[in-house]
Motif scaffolding. Structure first.
Motif, short mmCIF file in Angstrom:
data_model
loop_
_atom_site.label_atom_id
_atom_site.label_comp_id
_atom_site.label_asym_id
_atom_site.label_seq_id
_atom_site.Cartn_x
_atom_site.Cartn_y
_atom_site.Cartn_z
N VAL A 1 8.62 12.42 19.92
CA VAL A 1 8.72 11.59 18.73
C VAL A 1 7.33 11.00 18.53
O VAL A 1 6.79 10.33 19.41
CB VAL A 1 9.77 10.48 18.88
N LEU A 2 6.72 11.31 17.39
CA LEU A 2 5.38 10.83 17.07
C LEU A 2 5.50 9.76 15.99
O LEU A 2 6.21 9.95 15.01
CB LEU A 2 4.52 11.98 16.54
N SER A 3 4.76 8.68 16.16
CA SER A 3 4.71 7.64 15.14
C SER A 3 3.26 7.37 14.82
O SER A 3 2.44 7.15 15.72
CB SER A 3 5.36 6.35 15.64
N SER A 4 2.96 7.41 13.55
CA SER A 4 1.62 7.10 13.09
C SER A 4 1.73 5.83 12.24
O SER A 4 2.36 5.84 11.18
CB SER A 4 1.07 8.26 12.26
N ILE A 5 1.13 4.76 12.74
CA ILE A 5 1.19 3.47 12.07
C ILE A 5 -0.14 3.26 11.36
O ILE A 5 -1.20 3.18 11.99
CB ILE A 5 1.43 2.32 13.08
N HIS A 6 -0.08 3.17 10.04
CA HIS A 6 -1.29 3.01 9.23
C HIS A 6 -1.37 1.59 8.70
O HIS A 6 -0.41 1.05 8.16
CB HIS A 6 -1.29 4.00 8.07
N HIS A 7 -2.55 1.04 8.84
CA HIS A 7 -2.88 -0.27 8.30
C HIS A 7 -4.14 -0.08 7.47
O HIS A 7 -4.79 0.96 7.56
CB HIS A 7 -3.10 -1.27 9.46
N ARG A 8 -4.49 -1.06 6.70
CA ARG A 8 -5.69 -0.93 5.84
C ARG A 8 -6.93 -0.55 6.64
O ARG A 8 -7.74 0.26 6.20
CB ARG A 8 -5.95 -2.24 5.12
N ASP A 9 -7.10 -1.17 7.79
CA ASP A 9 -8.33 -0.99 8.55
C ASP A 9 -8.22 0.02 9.69
O ASP A 9 -9.24 0.44 10.24
CB ASP A 9 -8.76 -2.33 9.17
N SER B 1 0.81 -1.22 0.00
CA SER B 1 0.00 0.00 0.00
C SER B 1 0.84 1.27 0.00
O SER B 1 0.30 2.36 0.00
CB SER B 1 -0.94 -0.01 1.20
N GLY B 2 2.13 1.14 0.03
CA GLY B 2 2.99 2.32 0.04
C GLY B 2 3.42 2.67 1.45
O GLY B 2 3.01 2.05 2.42
N GLN B 3 4.23 3.66 1.54
CA GLN B 3 4.77 4.07 2.83
C GLN B 3 3.82 5.07 3.49
O GLN B 3 4.04 6.27 3.46
CB GLN B 3 6.16 4.64 2.64
N GLN B 4 2.78 4.53 4.09
CA GLN B 4 1.75 5.36 4.70
C GLN B 4 2.04 5.66 6.18
O GLN B 4 1.46 6.57 6.74
CB GLN B 4 0.38 4.68 4.58
N SER B 5 2.92 4.90 6.81
CA SER B 5 3.26 5.15 8.21
C SER B 5 4.38 6.18 8.26
O SER B 5 5.17 6.33 7.33
CB SER B 5 3.71 3.86 8.88
N VAL B 6 4.45 6.90 9.39
CA VAL B 6 5.42 7.98 9.50
C VAL B 6 5.92 8.10 10.94
O VAL B 6 5.18 7.85 11.88
CB VAL B 6 4.81 9.32 9.00
N ALA B 7 7.19 8.46 11.08
CA ALA B 7 7.77 8.80 12.37
C ALA B 7 8.29 10.23 12.27
O ALA B 7 9.00 10.58 11.32
CB ALA B 7 8.90 7.85 12.74
N ILE B 8 7.91 11.06 13.23
CA ILE B 8 8.30 12.48 13.23
C ILE B 8 8.99 12.79 14.56
O ILE B 8 8.46 12.48 15.63
CB ILE B 8 7.06 13.39 13.08
N ALA B 9 10.15 13.40 14.48
CA ALA B 9 10.87 13.85 15.68
C ALA B 9 10.83 15.37 15.71
O ALA B 9 11.18 16.02 14.73
CB ALA B 9 12.30 13.35 15.66
#
Length: 173
Positions: free
Chosen positions: A123-131, A105-113
């Motif tokens: 440090v924020l992490s947004s983990i994206h999955h289909r659902d 699905s591509g690189q939809q997850s992100v980590a931000i410092a």
């Protein structure tokens, strides 16, 4: 001879009077120039002698010096406050995109410092999955995280502190 002696004395007297008149005229012109220069130095105010004028200028200079010192001290305090505020603001930021579940699905997850000058922040992490999507926040104090960081979060901190853009994500065909 009497008349010629009287004539010579008269001519000599006129010559001396003419010389005195020339000297007086030169002295008058020089005095006017001196007075004009003195008016420039002393100003157009009431007449005062040079010693009193110098004393007044020195007093005004001391007063001006005290005012400038006071303004400089206040500005120094304001600059210190501004520097403290800037040190507490975001000074380093880094972003890393990644595929958390190795999906196509591509690189939809992100980590931000987001770190300040003392390397403290979040440090924020947004983990994206289909659902679903999940957001994780970890606090960092002087470079030490409160919870262990994931490899992507460590990379986001590294990118932030290095001041470089994140690497380009691979393109899907």
């Amino acid at each position: 001879m009497d008349s010629s002696t009287a004539g010579i004395v008269a001519v000599a007297g006129c010559a001396v009077a003419l010389a005195a008149l020339i000297v007086a005229t030169i002295a008058f012109v020089r005095l006017r120039r001196l007075r004009a220069d003195q008016r420039v130095l002393l100003g157009a105010g009431p007449a005062e002698d040079l010693v009193a004028h110098a004393a007044r200028i020195e007093q005004e200079f001391r007063s001006l010096h005290a005012y400038v010192a006071d303004v400089a001290a206040r500005l120094d305090g304001r600059v210190g406050t501004a520097e403290d505020r800037l040190d507490a603001s975001i000074a380093f930021r880094g972003l890393v995109r990644f595929d958390a579940y190795n999906e196509m699905s591509g690189q939809q997850s992100v980590a931000i410092a987001l770190l300040d000058a003392e390397q403290s922040g979040l440090v924020l992490s947004s983990i994206h999955h289909r659902d679903q999507a999940r957001l994780y926040v970890k606090h960092v104090v002087r470079g030490e995280p409160e919870y262990p960081l994931s490899p992507e979060e460590i990379e986001a901190v590294r990118v932030a502190l290095a001041g470089e853009p994140p690497p380009e994500p691979p393109r899907l065909p």
